[in-house]
Design a protein around this motif. Structure first.
Motif, short mmCIF file in Angstrom:
data_model
loop_
_atom_site.label_atom_id
_atom_site.label_comp_id
_atom_site.label_asym_id
_atom_site.label_seq_id
_atom_site.Cartn_x
_atom_site.Cartn_y
_atom_site.Cartn_z
N GLY A 262 26.99 -14.17 6.89
CA GLY A 262 25.93 -14.03 6.18
C GLY A 262 25.19 -12.45 6.34
O GLY A 262 25.69 -11.67 7.21
N GLY A 263 24.67 -12.01 5.30
CA GLY A 263 24.24 -10.68 5.35
C GLY A 263 22.55 -10.64 4.81
O GLY A 263 22.16 -11.60 4.25
N PRO A 264 21.90 -9.68 5.26
CA PRO A 264 20.35 -9.60 4.74
C PRO A 264 20.36 -9.09 3.38
O PRO A 264 21.31 -8.84 2.65
CB PRO A 264 20.02 -8.38 5.73
N ASP A 265 18.78 -9.09 2.91
CA ASP A 265 18.85 -8.40 1.72
C ASP A 265 17.49 -7.38 1.85
O ASP A 265 16.82 -7.03 2.80
CB ASP A 265 18.25 -9.48 0.93
N GLU A 266 17.60 -6.43 0.65
CA GLU A 266 16.92 -5.21 0.64
C GLU A 266 16.08 -5.17 -0.56
O GLU A 266 16.55 -5.72 -1.68
CB GLU A 266 17.58 -3.87 1.17
N ALA A 267 15.17 -4.17 -0.80
CA ALA A 267 14.98 -4.05 -2.10
C ALA A 267 15.46 -2.71 -2.75
O ALA A 267 15.54 -1.73 -2.09
CB ALA A 267 13.25 -3.94 -2.13
N MET A 268 15.72 -2.97 -4.07
CA MET A 268 16.35 -1.57 -4.66
C MET A 268 14.91 -0.83 -5.08
O MET A 268 13.89 -1.22 -5.55
CB MET A 268 16.99 -2.16 -5.93
N ARG B 114 6.89 -3.16 -8.66
CA ARG B 114 5.93 -2.93 -7.36
C ARG B 114 5.80 -4.35 -6.75
O ARG B 114 5.88 -4.71 -5.58
CB ARG B 114 4.74 -2.26 -7.74
N LEU B 115 5.67 -5.27 -7.61
CA LEU B 115 5.46 -6.67 -7.16
C LEU B 115 6.56 -7.33 -6.37
O LEU B 115 6.66 -7.98 -5.41
CB LEU B 115 5.05 -7.60 -8.29
N GLN B 116 7.92 -6.98 -6.99
CA GLN B 116 9.22 -7.30 -6.31
C GLN B 116 9.29 -6.75 -5.04
O GLN B 116 9.61 -7.60 -3.98
CB GLN B 116 10.52 -7.26 -7.32
N ARG B 117 8.81 -5.50 -4.80
CA ARG B 117 9.06 -4.73 -3.48
C ARG B 117 7.93 -5.54 -2.74
O ARG B 117 8.39 -5.47 -1.50
CB ARG B 117 8.70 -3.41 -3.81
N ALA B 118 6.82 -5.77 -3.06
CA ALA B 118 5.92 -6.40 -2.32
C ALA B 118 6.22 -7.99 -1.65
O ALA B 118 6.14 -8.29 -0.59
CB ALA B 118 4.44 -6.66 -3.06
N ILE B 119 6.71 -8.80 -2.66
CA ILE B 119 7.42 -10.07 -2.20
C ILE B 119 8.47 -9.86 -1.28
O ILE B 119 8.65 -10.56 -0.42
CB ILE B 119 8.08 -10.69 -3.42
N ASN B 120 9.29 -8.74 -1.39
CA ASN B 120 10.56 -8.53 -0.62
C ASN B 120 9.80 -8.04 0.88
O ASN B 120 10.49 -8.82 1.71
CB ASN B 120 11.33 -7.22 -1.15
N TYR B 121 8.83 -7.39 0.81
CA TYR B 121 8.30 -6.92 2.04
C TYR B 121 7.78 -8.23 2.76
O TYR B 121 7.87 -8.50 3.99
CB TYR B 121 6.94 -6.24 1.92
N SER B 122 7.09 -9.28 1.86
CA SER B 122 6.72 -10.59 2.73
C SER B 122 7.64 -11.35 3.15
O SER B 122 7.37 -12.15 4.15
CB SER B 122 5.74 -11.26 1.57
N MET B 123 8.80 -11.21 2.69
CA MET B 123 9.99 -12.15 3.02
C MET B 123 10.74 -11.35 4.39
O MET B 123 11.59 -12.11 4.87
CB MET B 123 10.75 -12.22 2.00
N THR B 124 10.54 -10.04 4.61
CA THR B 124 11.15 -9.54 5.59
C THR B 124 10.36 -8.73 6.73
O THR B 124 10.98 -8.67 7.74
CB THR B 124 11.99 -8.41 5.08
N SER B 125 8.91 -9.12 6.86
CA SER B 125 8.13 -8.58 7.55
C SER B 125 7.93 -9.21 9.00
O SER B 125 7.83 -10.18 8.67
CB SER B 125 6.80 -8.08 7.00
N PHE B 126 7.83 -8.39 10.12
CA PHE B 126 7.24 -9.07 11.17
C PHE B 126 6.15 -9.75 11.19
O PHE B 126 5.71 -10.76 12.06
CB PHE B 126 7.35 -7.95 12.35
#
Length: 330
Positions: free
Chosen positions: A113-119, A124-136
């Motif tokens: 498996g591999g991780p995911d990142e934001a492009m 801005r909302l997609q980047r915020a959601i990406n943050y919420s799914m990856t943040s400590f």
């Protein structure tokens, strides 16, 4: 080895076009692509036609049966020795396939498996959601990137396994949510090896509305209890964290109304930490502010779904269910 890229699709033609373009731009294009349309009314057939001359691509349409069964349908017609599964809302960096092939040739593993990142072009909302799914500071520490390299539990948005694994396990179960974690657990139980390939990341667009995101994480919370019923050892203390957080928010909110508004200081400090961290990581205060909202949607949505399923399944003995029956795709 030969490779088959299998993509289940449900009403996402524009996203499929972006994914196919990223597959066409791979530095190594020695693979086949299998698109399995899972009962969509807004199909991606025209998008597939546009890439038939550019990619070795197969397209099949079936009645809606959920993502697990749809991936299995792709496996049954695949010609490759190794299957790679991608969600239709992902985009690949140009080196993705070459990295996967290189890592498997040097350190073979039955499943990865591999991780995911934001492009950079994500909203801005997609980047915020990406943050919420990856943040400590949310549930990012529970998800795959924090696990050990060995005995890693791949997630289906960016996952691969060998034909031997498929033949032995018969592929994904018919669970509507949590089917990828169930698959990973069964792979490990069968004695196959798994591994995280950190360099094989994808850009994951995720949901584009907070309501859609809420439905996703709500059902993810429910799925965690369904997984516990199938695999009791899979439920760890850390999985209770969002439910504990949700209960804490409720208690603090009640105390702020009945005793003193100062009880909300803890929530304010938590939100401030998220805002500062997200702003720093994304270099944009608006994304930082949106990340606060997305993080609370994620924590509360998952927590409420977890508590919902805990009460119905653990206390009342109900059967498997999902809160949003048509939201099969993450």
């Amino acid at each position: 080895m030969t490779f088959s890229v299998i993509i289940p699709v449900f009403n996402r033609p524009l996203e499929v076009r972006s994914l196919l373009e990223s597959l066409y731009l791979q530095t190594d294009r020695k693979f086949e692509v299998i698109i399995v349309e899972d009962g969509s009314w807004d199909t991606c057939e025209n998008e597939v036609k546009a890439y038939r001359s550019k990619l070795d691509i197969n397209y099949i349409y079936q009645e809606n049966s959920g993502p697990g069964n749809t991936r299995n349908a792709g496996c049954r017609i695949a010609l490759g020795d190794y299957f790679i599964f991608l969600d239709s809302d992902c985009v690949l960096p140009p080196h993705y396939m070459s990295i996967v092939k290189d890592r498997l040739s040097k350190h073979y593993t039955d499943a990865f498996g591999g991780p995911d990142e934001a492009m950079k072009d994500f909203t801005r909302l997609q980047r915020a959601i990406n943050y919420s799914m990856t943040s400590f500071f949310t549930t990012g520490g529970i998800r795959g990137s924090s696990e050990k390299l060995d005995k890693f539990h791949p997630r289906s948005f960016n996952m691969g396994y060998s034909r031997e694994v498929f033949n032995h396990t018969e592929g994904f179960s018919s669970m509507r949510f949590g089917e990828d974690i169930d698959m990973s657990i069964r792979i490990i139980q069968a004695g196959f090896t798994t591994r995280l390939v950190r360099e094989a990341y994808v850009y994951h667009r995720r949901r584009t509305t907070l309501w859609g995101f809420f439905k996703q994480v709500y059902n993810s919370g429910i799925a965690r209890i369904h997984l516990f019923k199938k695999h009791p050892h899979s439920l760890k203390a850390v999985h209770f964290a969002p439910a504990v957080f949700t209960s804490g928010v409720l208690i603090l909110s009640m105390l702020s109304l009945l005793v003193s508004p100062y009880f909300l200081i803890l929530l304010f400090l938590h939100a401030l930490i998220i805002f500062a961290d997200a702003t720093y990581r994304n270099k944009h205060p608006t994304i930082g502010l949106l990340s606060v909202g997305a993080s609370y949607v994620q924590l509360l949505g998952y927590g409420i779904g977890f508590l919902h399923a805990f009460i119905l399944r653990m206390l009342l003995g109900k059967g498997e269910f999902s809160a949003f029956q048509r939201s099969f795709y993450k």
